[in-house]
Design an enzyme around this catalytic site. Structure first.
Site, PDB file in Angstrom:
ATOM      1  N   HIS A   1      47.634   3.257  58.234  1.00 33.65           N
ATOM      2  CA  HIS A   1      48.439   3.082  59.458  1.00 33.65           C
ATOM      3  C   HIS A   1      47.617   2.253  60.427  1.00 33.65           C
ATOM      4  O   HIS A   1      46.725   2.763  61.119  1.00 33.65           O
ATOM      5  CB  HIS A   1      48.784   4.432  60.070  1.00 33.65           C
ATOM      6  CG  HIS A   1      49.497   4.333  61.386  1.00 33.65           C
ATOM      7  ND1 HIS A   1      50.730   3.724  61.539  1.00 33.65           N
ATOM      8  CD2 HIS A   1      49.130   4.751  62.629  1.00 33.65           C
ATOM      9  CE1 HIS A   1      51.088   3.773  62.800  1.00 33.65           C
ATOM     10  NE2 HIS A   1      50.137   4.384  63.490  1.00 33.65           N
TER      11      HIS A   1
ATOM     12  N   LYS B   1      48.313  -0.645  69.442  1.00 33.15           N
ATOM     13  CA  LYS B   1      47.876  -1.590  68.404  1.00 33.15           C
ATOM     14  C   LYS B   1      48.835  -2.774  68.297  1.00 33.15           C
ATOM     15  O   LYS B   1      48.406  -3.933  68.237  1.00 33.15           O
ATOM     16  CB  LYS B   1      47.759  -0.873  67.052  1.00 33.15           C
ATOM     17  CG  LYS B   1      46.753   0.269  67.024  1.00 33.15           C
ATOM     18  CD  LYS B   1      46.604   0.864  65.638  1.00 33.15           C
ATOM     19  CE  LYS B   1      47.879   1.565  65.172  1.00 33.15           C
ATOM     20  NZ  LYS B   1      48.226   2.740  65.999  1.00 33.15           N
TER      21      LYS B   1
ATOM     22  N   ASP C   1      51.749  -1.857  61.442  1.00 32.27           N
ATOM     23  CA  ASP C   1      52.079  -0.447  61.217  1.00 32.27           C
ATOM     24  C   ASP C   1      51.649   0.055  59.841  1.00 32.27           C
ATOM     25  O   ASP C   1      51.025   1.105  59.735  1.00 32.27           O
ATOM     26  CB  ASP C   1      53.575  -0.199  61.412  1.00 32.27           C
ATOM     27  CG  ASP C   1      53.876   1.290  61.492  1.00 32.27           C
ATOM     28  OD1 ASP C   1      53.300   1.946  62.380  1.00 32.27           O
ATOM     29  OD2 ASP C   1      54.651   1.787  60.668  1.00 32.27           O
TER      30      ASP C   1
ATOM     31  N   ARG D   1      26.841   0.193  75.124  1.00 28.40           N
ATOM     32  CA  ARG D   1      26.661  -0.779  76.201  1.00 28.40           C
ATOM     33  C   ARG D   1      25.887  -2.020  75.751  1.00 28.40           C
ATOM     34  O   ARG D   1      26.058  -3.095  76.318  1.00 28.40           O
ATOM     35  CB  ARG D   1      25.920  -0.127  77.378  1.00 28.40           C
ATOM     36  CG  ARG D   1      26.631   1.072  77.999  1.00 28.40           C
ATOM     37  CD  ARG D   1      27.869   0.663  78.748  1.00 28.40           C
ATOM     38  NE  ARG D   1      27.544  -0.184  79.889  1.00 28.40           N
ATOM     39  CZ  ARG D   1      27.256   0.277  81.098  1.00 28.40           C
ATOM     40  NH1 ARG D   1      27.262   1.585  81.328  1.00 28.40           N
ATOM     41  NH2 ARG D   1      26.985  -0.558  82.087  1.00 28.40           N
TER      42      ARG D   1
END
Length: 333
Positions: free
Chosen positions: A141, A162, A180, A246
């Site tokens: 998915h 998405k 999908d 970071r």
């Protein structure tokens, strides 16, 4: 994969037309290996080289060899060669099958196939077809995009955005592979190919808009049928209590069909342009694949700068005086 499945998989699409000559009762035999078995010296009695589960190929050399044998000897050689558990036999090059081979295939309920394609080309095409059909595969998915030539798989929980991110990337000139539902198949040792099921190809589902056809809206250049997976971007809801990467020095991986792919965790929050961030992640991955790792180069440069700026070790004057007095006392004695 059964022999029946092989015949039904449209091998002509690979340029390989297969005809069934005998052994129709054995079409449910299973092909377990994409590798092709050449008969070769097995006809002369070296049967230990035959591997079950492979398609057995009779080419020009095998046909000519059997033609030179007396009929009883040829029949004996054929029976010994077919004694192993083979799913089927393929005669290549358009050569007519030896009479004994047809009879023995019917007796053993062993499918006997025939093609006009020359042996080298037939082996290459059949290997490619079987490699594709027998490959390890899974349904994910996700959304698969081609971003600057890099296959990027967008994963995340349902409703995270998405498809909206993919649509923004399409508007920016990138290409959709699947939305999908992504069919991922493993090829070779380290390659995974993602495709879209035929039913939903070129389509995308957007909350508030429904289903759209990307090819009709943005042109054929906005889509492609398949792409190698090379980077995974996981979209996650922003969690203020969590520490996010970071610097980019720590590498994470995403496991799929037995392979590991570089993983980028992308927190989603209002005001963040996720499509641009995903595109930058793809650009950054392309640079890393070429040996340019910006975060590591910066860390190395910073480490060198700190090392050069570090003060020299302080000199202990008291210890130096004591050492000098010890030397003088030793000299006086």
């Amino acid at each position: 994969m059964s022999v029946r499945g092989l015949l039904a998989s449209r091998p002509e699409a690979f340029g390989l037309t297969l005809d069934l000559l005998a052994g129709a009762d054995g079409l449910d035999r299973i092909i377990t290996s994409p590798h092709i078995q050449k008969t070769g010296l097995a006809l002369a009695g070296f049967h230990e080289y035959l591997k079950p589960g492979r398609v057995l190929v009779f080419g020009e050399s095998e046909i000519r060899y059997l033609e030179r044998l007396e009929p009883p000897a040829a029949m004996t050689a054929i029976r010994l060669a077919l004694a192993r558990d083979f799913p089927c036999v393929l005669i290549t090059g358009g050569f007519p099958p030896p009479p004994g081979l047809v009879v023995e295939a019917e007796r053993a309920h062993l499918p006997l196939l025939h093609t006009a394609v020359a042996t080298p080309a037939a082996i290459a095409k059949l290997s490619s077809l079987l490699d594709d059909s027998l490959a390890e595969r899974t349904i994910v998915h996700a959304v698969l995009m081609d971003i600057l030539g890099l296959g990027v798989l967008l994963v995340g929980e349902s409703g995270i955005g998405k498809s909206e991110c993919a649509l923004d990337l399409i508007v920016r000139g990138h290409r959709l592979v699947a939305d999908d539902t992504v069919d991922v198949r493993r090829r070779a040792e380290s390659i995974a190919i993602g495709t879209c099921p035929e039913m939903t190809r070129h389509h995308m589902e957007l909350r508030g808009l429904g289903v759209i056809n990307v090819k009709d809206l943005f042109g054929i250049a906005s889509t492609r049928s398949s792409k190698r997976v090379e980077l995974v971007v996981q979209l996650e809801r922003w969690d203020s209590a969590r520490e996010y990467e970071r610097l980019g020095l720590d590498e994470e991986f995403f496991e799929l069909v037995g392979l590991r792919f570089p993983l980028v965790r992308m927190p989603v929050a209002p005001g963040r342009n996720i499509a641009i961030l995903v595109e930058v992640a793809a650009r950054n991955q392309l640079l890393r694949a070429r040996g340019h790792h910006a975060a590591r180069l910066l860390a190395e440069r910073l480490e060198r700068t700190l090392r050069q700026a570090a003060p020299a070790e302080p000199v202990n004057d008291a210890e130096d005086v004591e050492d000098a007095e010890d030397l003088e006392a030793g000299g006086g004695r």
